[in-house]
Design an enzyme around this catalytic site. Sequence first.
Site, PDB file in Angstrom:
ATOM      1  N   GLY A   1      -0.995 -32.840   0.484  1.00 23.30           N
ATOM      2  CA  GLY A   1       0.413 -33.107   0.182  1.00 23.30           C
ATOM      3  C   GLY A   1       1.429 -32.286   0.946  1.00 23.30           C
TER       4      GLY A   1
ATOM      5  N   VAL B   1      -4.659 -41.257   0.790  1.00 22.61           N
ATOM      6  CA  VAL B   1      -5.433 -41.380  -0.451  1.00 22.61           C
ATOM      7  C   VAL B   1      -5.627 -42.829  -0.901  1.00 22.61           C
ATOM      8  CG1 VAL B   1      -4.869 -39.066  -1.319  1.00 22.61           C
ATOM      9  CG2 VAL B   1      -3.394 -41.010  -1.929  1.00 22.61           C
TER      10      VAL B   1
ATOM     11  N   ILE C   1      13.248 -30.122  -7.030  1.00 21.26           N
ATOM     12  CA  ILE C   1      13.318 -29.247  -5.847  1.00 21.26           C
ATOM     13  C   ILE C   1      13.609 -30.159  -4.655  1.00 21.26           C
ATOM     14  CG2 ILE C   1      12.022 -27.680  -4.341  1.00 21.26           C
ATOM     15  CD1 ILE C   1      10.241 -26.970  -6.675  1.00 21.26           C
ATOM     16  N   LYS C   2      14.481 -29.702  -3.767  1.00 27.53           N
ATOM     17  CA  LYS C   2      14.864 -30.543  -2.624  1.00 27.53           C
ATOM     18  C   LYS C   2      13.728 -30.611  -1.600  1.00 27.53           C
ATOM     19  CE  LYS C   2      18.859 -31.328   0.208  1.00 27.53           C
ATOM     20  NZ  LYS C   2      19.427 -30.581   1.297  1.00 27.53           N
TER      21      LYS C   2
ATOM     22  N   TYR D   1      14.253 -42.801 -11.626  1.00 27.68           N
ATOM     23  CA  TYR D   1      12.849 -42.372 -11.468  1.00 27.68           C
ATOM     24  C   TYR D   1      11.912 -43.557 -11.693  1.00 27.68           C
ATOM     25  CZ  TYR D   1       9.373 -38.697 -10.927  1.00 27.68           C
ATOM     26  OH  TYR D   1       8.357 -37.900 -10.447  1.00 27.68           O
TER      27      TYR D   1
ATOM     28  N   LYS E   1       3.673 -41.118 -13.258  1.00 22.63           N
ATOM     29  CA  LYS E   1       3.449 -39.732 -13.706  1.00 22.63           C
ATOM     30  C   LYS E   1       2.835 -39.709 -15.107  1.00 22.63           C
ATOM     31  CE  LYS E   1       4.973 -37.407 -10.114  1.00 22.63           C
ATOM     32  NZ  LYS E   1       3.996 -36.872  -9.152  1.00 22.63           N
TER      33      LYS E   1
ATOM     34  N   SER F   1       7.663 -28.616   1.379  1.00 20.25           N
ATOM     35  CA  SER F   1       6.763 -29.261   0.408  1.00 20.25           C
ATOM     36  C   SER F   1       6.312 -28.262  -0.646  1.00 20.25           C
ATOM     37  CB  SER F   1       5.512 -29.788   1.118  1.00 20.25           C
ATOM     38  OG  SER F   1       5.842 -30.816   2.008  1.00 20.25           O
ATOM     39  N   ILE F   2       6.191 -28.745  -1.873  1.00 21.36           N
ATOM     40  CA  ILE F   2       5.672 -27.902  -2.955  1.00 21.36           C
ATOM     41  C   ILE F   2       4.261 -27.427  -2.579  1.00 21.36           C
ATOM     42  CG2 ILE F   2       4.863 -27.994  -5.349  1.00 21.36           C
ATOM     43  CD1 ILE F   2       7.319 -29.775  -5.962  1.00 21.36           C
TER      44      ILE F   2
HETATM   45  P1  NAD Z   1       6.849 -33.872  -0.177  1.00 20.43           P
HETATM   46  O1  NAD Z   1       7.503 -35.062   0.430  1.00 20.43           O
HETATM   47  O2  NAD Z   1       6.942 -32.606   0.560  1.00 20.43           O
HETATM   48  O3  NAD Z   1       5.326 -34.170  -0.503  1.00 20.43           O
HETATM   49  C1  NAD Z   1       4.866 -35.462  -0.861  1.00 20.43           C
HETATM   50  C2  NAD Z   1       3.570 -35.658  -0.116  1.00 20.43           C
HETATM   51  O4  NAD Z   1       2.938 -36.891  -0.526  1.00 20.43           O
HETATM   52  C3  NAD Z   1       3.770 -35.766   1.401  1.00 20.43           C
HETATM   53  O5  NAD Z   1       3.025 -34.754   2.060  1.00 20.43           O
HETATM   54  C4  NAD Z   1       3.207 -37.132   1.748  1.00 20.43           C
HETATM   55  O6  NAD Z   1       2.569 -37.154   2.994  1.00 20.43           O
HETATM   56  C5  NAD Z   1       2.216 -37.322   0.611  1.00 20.43           C
HETATM   57  N1  NAD Z   1       1.761 -38.709   0.472  1.00 20.43           N
HETATM   58  C6  NAD Z   1       2.515 -39.806   0.187  1.00 20.43           C
HETATM   59  N2  NAD Z   1       1.734 -40.911   0.213  1.00 20.43           N
HETATM   60  C7  NAD Z   1       0.462 -40.486   0.498  1.00 20.43           C
HETATM   61  C8  NAD Z   1      -0.789 -41.130   0.692  1.00 20.43           C
HETATM   62  N3  NAD Z   1      -0.912 -42.460   0.592  1.00 20.43           N
HETATM   63  N4  NAD Z   1      -1.870 -40.381   1.013  1.00 20.43           N
HETATM   64  C9  NAD Z   1      -1.773 -39.038   1.151  1.00 20.43           C
HETATM   65  N5  NAD Z   1      -0.610 -38.352   0.980  1.00 20.43           N
HETATM   66  C10 NAD Z   1       0.483 -39.083   0.668  1.00 20.43           C
HETATM   67  O7  NAD Z   1       7.513 -33.724  -1.627  1.00 20.43           O
HETATM   68  P2  NAD Z   1       7.171 -32.777  -2.870  1.00 20.43           P
HETATM   69  O8  NAD Z   1       8.412 -32.781  -3.685  1.00 20.43           O
HETATM   70  O9  NAD Z   1       6.593 -31.508  -2.413  1.00 20.43           O
HETATM   71  O10 NAD Z   1       6.102 -33.636  -3.678  1.00 20.43           O
HETATM   72  C11 NAD Z   1       4.857 -33.130  -4.080  1.00 20.43           C
HETATM   73  C12 NAD Z   1       4.546 -33.551  -5.501  1.00 20.43           C
HETATM   74  O11 NAD Z   1       5.435 -32.874  -6.392  1.00 20.43           O
HETATM   75  C13 NAD Z   1       4.704 -35.033  -5.800  1.00 20.43           C
HETATM   76  O12 NAD Z   1       3.680 -35.451  -6.683  1.00 20.43           O
HETATM   77  C14 NAD Z   1       6.028 -35.087  -6.524  1.00 20.43           C
HETATM   78  O13 NAD Z   1       6.153 -36.222  -7.379  1.00 20.43           O
HETATM   79  C15 NAD Z   1       5.921 -33.807  -7.324  1.00 20.43           C
HETATM   80  N6  NAD Z   1       7.173 -33.310  -7.889  1.00 20.43           N
HETATM   81  C16 NAD Z   1       8.243 -33.099  -7.087  1.00 20.43           C
HETATM   82  C17 NAD Z   1       9.425 -32.636  -7.636  1.00 20.43           C
HETATM   83  C18 NAD Z   1      10.645 -32.414  -6.761  1.00 20.43           C
HETATM   84  O14 NAD Z   1      11.744 -32.393  -7.292  1.00 20.43           O
HETATM   85  N7  NAD Z   1      10.489 -32.231  -5.457  1.00 20.43           N
HETATM   86  C19 NAD Z   1       9.504 -32.370  -9.011  1.00 20.43           C
HETATM   87  C20 NAD Z   1       8.388 -32.580  -9.804  1.00 20.43           C
HETATM   88  C21 NAD Z   1       7.217 -33.063  -9.234  1.00 20.43           C
END
Ligand code: NAD
Length: 256
Positions: free
Chosen positions: A13, A65, A192-193, A156, A163, A19-20
């Site tokens: 991810g 995935v 988080i942005k 959302y 989720k 990215s988180i």
């Molecule tokens: P991000 O865009 O940095 O990461 C999302 C990742 O998902 C990317 O690396 C992307 O390549 C990957 N991805 C998408 N489709 C895919 C696939 N088919 N196969 C493999 N990888 C795939 O954004 P993020 O905010 O770091 O998101 C990471 C997780 O955190 C997500 O599950 C998101 O829902 C969750 N989340 C984010 C926030 C927020 O506000 N940013 C809050 C709560 C939860």
Amino acid sequence: MGMFDGRKVLVLGVANDRSIAWGMAEALHREGAQLAFTYLNEALERRVRPLAEGIGCRNVYPCDVQSDEQLDTLFARLKEDWGTIDGVVHSLAYADKEDLSNRFVNTSRAGFQLALDVSAYSLVAVARRALPLMTDNGGSLVTLTYLGSERVVSNYNVMGVAKAALEASVRYLAADLGEFNIRVNAISAGPIKTLAASGVPQFRDMLSAFAEKAPLRRNVTQDDVANTGLYLLGPLGSGVTGEILYVDCGFNIMGS
Ligand code: NAD
């Protein structure tokens, strides 16, 4: 001595340094973990590989995935390169943009399936393949979720449904894999942005409303989430499984 010395963790991810998953990777690296990364496509490989190499990591593999074949190849290569693994960070999600901006009632069958497949089923697919490699005293999987799974959050939409399925999958996987000392948990992070977040309409407004209402009066950082990731992935969380842990500056406890 790091908390993760000698431990091997697969991180799915990372898209960029916001990215988180990258926050988690940096914290794990600091604590001595050996890391492997995946990237979704060639464009993202150009971002992920230099980040990984910057912390001395050469285990970087392609993985969409949605492809069973790519998942099989990923875990076959991990087995070859590492033999065993101790942890997995599953930090990915996807939904079509129009499904986040249109009315939820208009979600198409294809859009629903896509969001659920990438954002929820993928955890099950990954866990099944990680299981035979988690033979060194078990392991730990951590995924990322959001409050939109249990409350209605504007824009959302189908991602909230995905989720909810992800969080239920965490509980079923935890029950299934507990006998192998494999723990499965989710972090429910505040906004988080990041790249993914930029697909949610009016995300900026969400950030400011959040900071105003959250007990800690601020937004959540990558580090906040990474610290809890260390706890859940490592020895400090040894008795914790099947949990959805909020890392949201307390936002979820507030009423109107
Ligand atoms: P991000 O865009 O940095 O990461 C999302 C990742 O998902 C990317 O690396 C992307 O390549 C990957 N991805 C998408 N489709 C895919 C696939 N088919 N196969 C493999 N990888 C795939 O954004 P993020 O905010 O770091 O998101 C990471 C997780 O955190 C997500 O599950 C998101 O829902 C969750 N989340 C984010 C926030 C927020 O506000 N940013 C809050 C709560 C939860």
